[in-house]
Structures are given as structure tokens and as C-alpha cells.
Design an enzyme around this catalytic site. Structure first.
Site, PDB file in Angstrom:
ATOM      1  N   TYR A 144       0.842  -1.193   0.000  1.00 17.62           N
ATOM      2  CA  TYR A 144       0.000   0.000   0.000  1.00 17.62           C
ATOM      3  C   TYR A 144       0.873   1.237   0.000  1.00 17.62           C
ATOM      4  O   TYR A 144       1.823   1.326   0.782  1.00 17.62           O
ATOM      5  CB  TYR A 144      -0.910   0.001   1.235  1.00 17.62           C
ATOM      6  CG  TYR A 144      -1.859   1.182   1.290  1.00 17.62           C
ATOM      7  CD1 TYR A 144      -2.879   1.323   0.352  1.00 17.62           C
ATOM      8  CD2 TYR A 144      -1.750   2.149   2.288  1.00 17.62           C
ATOM      9  CE1 TYR A 144      -3.760   2.402   0.398  1.00 17.62           C
ATOM     10  CE2 TYR A 144      -2.632   3.231   2.349  1.00 17.62           C
ATOM     11  CZ  TYR A 144      -3.633   3.345   1.405  1.00 17.62           C
ATOM     12  OH  TYR A 144      -4.502   4.409   1.465  1.00 17.62           O
ATOM     13  N   ASP A 239       9.179   2.666   0.266  1.00 15.95           N
ATOM     14  CA  ASP A 239       8.104   3.317   1.002  1.00 15.95           C
ATOM     15  C   ASP A 239       8.260   2.910   2.465  1.00 15.95           C
ATOM     16  O   ASP A 239       7.854   1.815   2.863  1.00 15.95           O
ATOM     17  CB  ASP A 239       6.747   2.896   0.433  1.00 15.95           C
ATOM     18  CG  ASP A 239       5.581   3.469   1.235  1.00 15.95           C
ATOM     19  OD1 ASP A 239       5.830   4.101   2.289  1.00 15.95           O
ATOM     20  OD2 ASP A 239       4.427   3.291   0.811  1.00 15.95           O
ATOM     21  N   LYS A 267       3.540   8.559   9.274  1.00 13.11           N
ATOM     22  CA  LYS A 267       3.329   7.909  10.572  1.00 13.11           C
ATOM     23  C   LYS A 267       4.297   8.390  11.659  1.00 13.11           C
ATOM     24  O   LYS A 267       4.149   9.517  12.104  1.00 13.11           O
ATOM     25  CB  LYS A 267       3.314   6.390  10.381  1.00 13.11           C
ATOM     26  CG  LYS A 267       2.197   6.023   9.380  1.00 13.11           C
ATOM     27  CD  LYS A 267       1.779   4.597   9.257  1.00 13.11           C
ATOM     28  CE  LYS A 267       0.485   4.518   8.455  1.00 13.11           C
ATOM     29  NZ  LYS A 267       0.540   3.770   7.225  1.00 13.11           N
TER      30      LYS A 267
HETATM   31  C1  LIG Z   1      -0.066   4.322   5.825  1.00 16.53           C
HETATM   32  C2  LIG Z   1       0.750   4.102   4.631  1.00 16.53           C
HETATM   33  C3  LIG Z   1       0.705   4.958   3.521  1.00 16.53           C
HETATM   34  C4  LIG Z   1      -0.297   6.074   3.412  1.00 16.53           C
HETATM   35  O1  LIG Z   1      -0.111   7.062   4.367  1.00 16.53           O
HETATM   36  P1  LIG Z   1      -1.329   8.056   4.687  1.00 16.53           P
HETATM   37  O2  LIG Z   1      -0.740   8.995   5.685  1.00 16.53           O
HETATM   38  O3  LIG Z   1      -2.432   7.202   5.219  1.00 16.53           O
HETATM   39  O4  LIG Z   1      -1.701   8.730   3.424  1.00 16.53           O
HETATM   40  C5  LIG Z   1       1.598   4.746   2.499  1.00 16.53           C
HETATM   41  N1  LIG Z   1       2.483   3.741   2.533  1.00 16.53           N
HETATM   42  C6  LIG Z   1       2.549   2.891   3.565  1.00 16.53           C
HETATM   43  C7  LIG Z   1       3.563   1.799   3.566  1.00 16.53           C
HETATM   44  C8  LIG Z   1       1.678   3.020   4.632  1.00 16.53           C
HETATM   45  O5  LIG Z   1       1.709   2.127   5.635  1.00 16.53           O
END
Ligand SMILES: *Cc1c(COP(=O)(O)O)cnc(C)c1O
Length: 429
Positions: A144, A239, A267
Site C-alpha cells: 500500500y 516506502d 506515521k
Molecule cells: C499508511 C501508509 C501509507 C499512506 O499514508 P497516509 O498517511 O495514510 O496517506 C503509504 N504507505 C505505507 C507503507 C503506509 O503504511
């Protein structure tokens, strides 16, 4: 436990907010039932609107690595707020947090702050395209990267040539530039590269996957991607929105010793406020506006409150690195306890863990990619989730999510959790 007030609030919310929530996974659609409305949180605990106290394993989906309402973070935000909440001008604190992030994370010289992980990943891909002059990207099924169009892609009939949209509103035109690969399958990636020679700008992945449960990279997988990228002039994007400042001070790049060309954050880096960031060496970042031609902007980017929270969080982590070992040990303890409780009751399961990320899959095969994660018994998970919630343990309401362990969790909390798992497992039998 009684969730009467939560239920009333959910009914009210649904009248004015689609599905009653501002992010879909909060709605409990994957597990059934109605979401719990939280009133406040402190340390390892959530307190809901009905007065129930819950041990929290979601932790705002990752940011609260030191627990809720951590005093240095809260104090920093309060002090900043008194001086004004946004100016739309540069501020010193943006440089301070950038300096600290660049010090903690390997292979980056410059960092740009945005407001979410979604924005960070979307902008990182634009930068990769602008830098390489190429258009196609490879992403992995089950990883994601936020909800921007390029990432909402599923395997099409001709997955080697292009993906297809997996949400209405994503155009075929966008989807055709995103190729979908299988996590932990280097051969599959090599095939995609060969079929799209000279057209690929970047490969983006969660270097330890956390959005299909926790799936660590197979041995040699990250190194293999690094090599393929170098051989084919493709940028490698890690990511690290979930793993950054969690699996090590310098994230997966440090923990696994593999270098990425661009790294994204979110995060933990925001300490619980809306923050994302992307970073690279000075040459790549030099392509970004206003230094270079690749456009990217944000009215509230680098917001003083958000930067204050993030800086306080990173300072705590940087000056007390023992925390990283401590949360890993707590997670290992939980792993052993849960595995024992499930085994005693003959519940088929696989537990994946890396550092302070852990997930329980009701599966009899190893979980190594999206396909194997999807083979788990969702009915068992549903009962497991509700059983734990009934016993005051709050895990993510989906089998495809990682549990996040925080420094605020005591061994007593972990023992209570393991006892609850044992009790629920008996009923599952
Ligand atoms: C949570 C997450 C996102 C998206 O971040 P948001 O702040 O919810 O837009 C992207 N990549 C990873 C790996 C994530 O866990």
C-alpha cells in the site's frame, strides 16, 4: 463489554459522513459489527465513549511508537500552538527536523515535508518520473502506498504489459503505466523489466510489507531489486511510511543494509500529526521545485504544530536508541506467547514478525505475498478479533493489517493480551 454510546455515535456519524468514517478500514467492514468511538488515550490504552479501557495494538496505525499522549510530544505541540498555528512562510523548526532526519537516515541529503504518506509516495513517483524522463512504474500486489490513482491498481489480464484500475474513478490511462509484480518474486520483476525495457522510471515497495499483514522480504529480495534497478537505470523507492523510524533509527535501509534512491516517510515522523516526507540524495532532490522543474507544493506542508510533534518524537528516538531493541523484545515476547496459546488449542496459524511489526494469519502455508496472505481463514480472524475486543484488546479490524508494538506496553499488558488470546483460542476450537 458494552458499546452503546459508540453505537449511537456511529448512527449519527453515518448521516453526515460516508460510512460514518473518514478512512474505510475504521468501519469494521472486514470483521463485521460497529466501530468503537475513542474519547481519549494515554500510554498503551484507549478509553472509549462507553468508558471501556482497551489495550491498543493499532496505535493510530503506527505513529504512536512511544504510546499515546507522550508528554514531550504533547508539550511541544501546546507550546507551538500558542505562537500561531500556520504562517505559510519558512520556519526554523522545518530545518531542525530535516537536519535530524537526514542525520538518522542513511543515503539521504535532503528531505521535503508533506501532509500524509499518500502525498509522499505520489510525489516520490512524480520525482522519479521527472528525474528519469520515463513513465512506467512497478508496484507489488498487496503493498500500500496511499490512495493516489497510480497505486489503486490490480492485475489485468495482461499484467506483464499493464495493470487495470481497482477503484472506479481511476482511469485506464493512469492504470496502464503501473505494472503489478508479486512480492518476494525477483523472477517476476525481471520479466516485467524485460517486457518494458527503457520505459520504467521506478520500482516502489514496502521493503518490509505491513499492509497485507507483516511480510518480511525474502533473503536476497531487496538486494536483487537494487541490482536490477542499477542494471536498468530504474530508481528504487522504499516506502518507509510504516517502517521508517520504527524498524531502526534509519529504517529498513539501515536494518537490512540496502540502499534506496528515494525514501518516503509518514506515521512516526509526524508524532501523531498529519505528516509525510520524501527524501533522496542532493542530486535527485535538486530536480524538485523550486530548485528544479518537478512541481510539488502544499499550503500546510511543514506546518509548525506538525513539525513540533515530529521533531519531539524523532529527538526522543534519536537520543534513546535502546527503545528500538526494547520494542523488538516486547514483540518477540508477544509472538512466543500468542504462538503457544494458539498451538495449545490446535488453531492453524502463521505468525509473521520483523522488529516491532507482527501479524497473526489463520493460515497453514507460509505467508510470503498477497496471494498467500489472502488464503487465510477470514472467518476465524473475525471471531478472533471480536473475541479479543470483548476482552479489552484492540487489534486492527482486518486480517491484512500489522499490529504495532509500542514502548508504552508493559510486560503485564503483554501477559494480559496473551491470556486473552488463550481464552479466545479455546472458544475458537
Ligand atoms: C499508511 C501508509 C501509507 C499512506 O499514508 P497516509 O498517511 O495514510 O496517506 C503509504 N504507505 C505505507 C507503507 C503506509 O503504511
Amino acid at each position: 463489554m458494552i458499546y452503546k454510546r459508540s453505537s449511537e455515535l456511529f448512527a449519527e456519524a453515518q448521516k453526515v459522513i460516508p460510512g460514518g468514517v473518514n478512512s474505510p478500514v475504521r468501519a469494521f467492514n472486514a470483521v463485521g459489527g460497529e466501530p468503537v468511538f475513542i474519547q481519549r488515550a494515554e500510554g498503551a490504552y484507549l478509553y472509549d465513549e462507553d468508558g471501556n479501557k482497551l489495550i491498543d495494538y493499532i496505535n493510530s496505525w503506527g505513529p504512536m511508537i512511544l504510546g499515546h499522549a507522550h508528554k514531550p510530544v504533547v508539550d511541544a505541540v501546546i507550546e507551538k500552538a500558542k505562537k500561531g498555528t500556520s504562517f505559510g512562510t519558512p520556519t526554523q523548526i522545518e530545518t531542525e527536523i530535516a537536519q535530524l532526519a537526514v542525520k538518522m537516515v542513511p543515503n539521504i541529503d535532503k528531505i521535503r515535508f508533506v501532509n500524509s504518506g499518500t502525498e509522499a509516495c505520489m510525489s516520490a513517483v512524480r520525482l522519479a518520473r521527472g528525474y528519469t524522463g520515463k513513465e512506467k512504474i512497478i508496484k507489488f500486489a498487496g503493498c500500500y502506498h496511499g490512495h493516489s490513482d497510480s497505486f489503486l491498481i490490480q492485475a489485468g489480464s495482461g499484467a506483464v504489459t499493464f495493470g487495470t484500475p481497482n477503484s472506479p474513478g481511476v482511469t485506464e490511462g493512469t492504470a496502464k503505466d503501473t505494472l503489478l509484480a508479486k512480492y518476494n518474486d525477483l523472477e517476476n520483476v525481471r520479466e516485467l523489466i524485460n517486457a518494458n525495457k527503457g520505459e520504467l522510471a521506478c520500482i516502489i515497495l514496502e521493503p518490509v510489507a505491513g499492509n497485507m499483514g507483516c511480510i518480511p522480504p525474502a533473503e536476497g529480495f531487496l538486494e536483487g531489486l537494487r541490482k536490477l534497478c542499477d542494471e536498468n537505470e530504474i530508481l528504487l523507492i522504499f516506502d518507509e511510511v510504516m517502517t521508517g523510524f520504527r524498524l531502526a533509527p534509519g529504517g529498513v535501509q539501515e536494518r537490512m543494509g540496502v540502499k534506496a534512491d528515494i525514501v518516503t516517510f509518514g506515521k512516526v515522523i509526524g508524532g501523531g500529526l498529519p505528516v509525510g516526507a520524501f527524501a533522496a540524495n542532493a542530486e535527485i532532490m535538486g530536480h524538485l521545485a523550486p530548485e528544479g522543474p518537478v512541481y510539488q507544493a502544499g499550503t500546510l506542508s511543514g506546518n509548525p504544530l506538525a513539525m513540533a510533534a515530529g521533531l519531539a518524537m524523532l529527538k526522543e528516538l534519536d537520543s534513546n536508541r535502546e527503545i528500538f531493541n526494547s520494542i523488538d523484545e516486547k514483540t518477540a515476547y508477544l509472538h512466543t506467547g500468542i504462538a503457544e496459546a494458539l498451538r495449545e488449542n490446535n488453531i492453524t496459524h502463521t505468525i509473521n514478525r520483523l522488529g516491532s511489526m507482527i501479524s497473526v494469519h489463520f493460515n497453514d502455508t507460509p505467508v510470503v505475498d498477497f496471494e498467500t496472505a489472502a488464503m487465510a481463514n477470514n472467518d476465524t480472524f473475525r471471531k478472533f478479533f471480536h473475541g479479543l475486543l470483548e476482552n479489552g484488546i484492540y487489534i486492527a479490524p482486518s486480517a491484512f493489517e500489522t499490529w504495532f508494538i509500542t514502548e508504552a506496553l508493559s510486560y503485564d499488558d503483554l501477559d494480559k493480551t496473551i491470556a486473552a488470546v488463550r481464552k479466545v483460542a479455546r472458544d475458537l476450537k
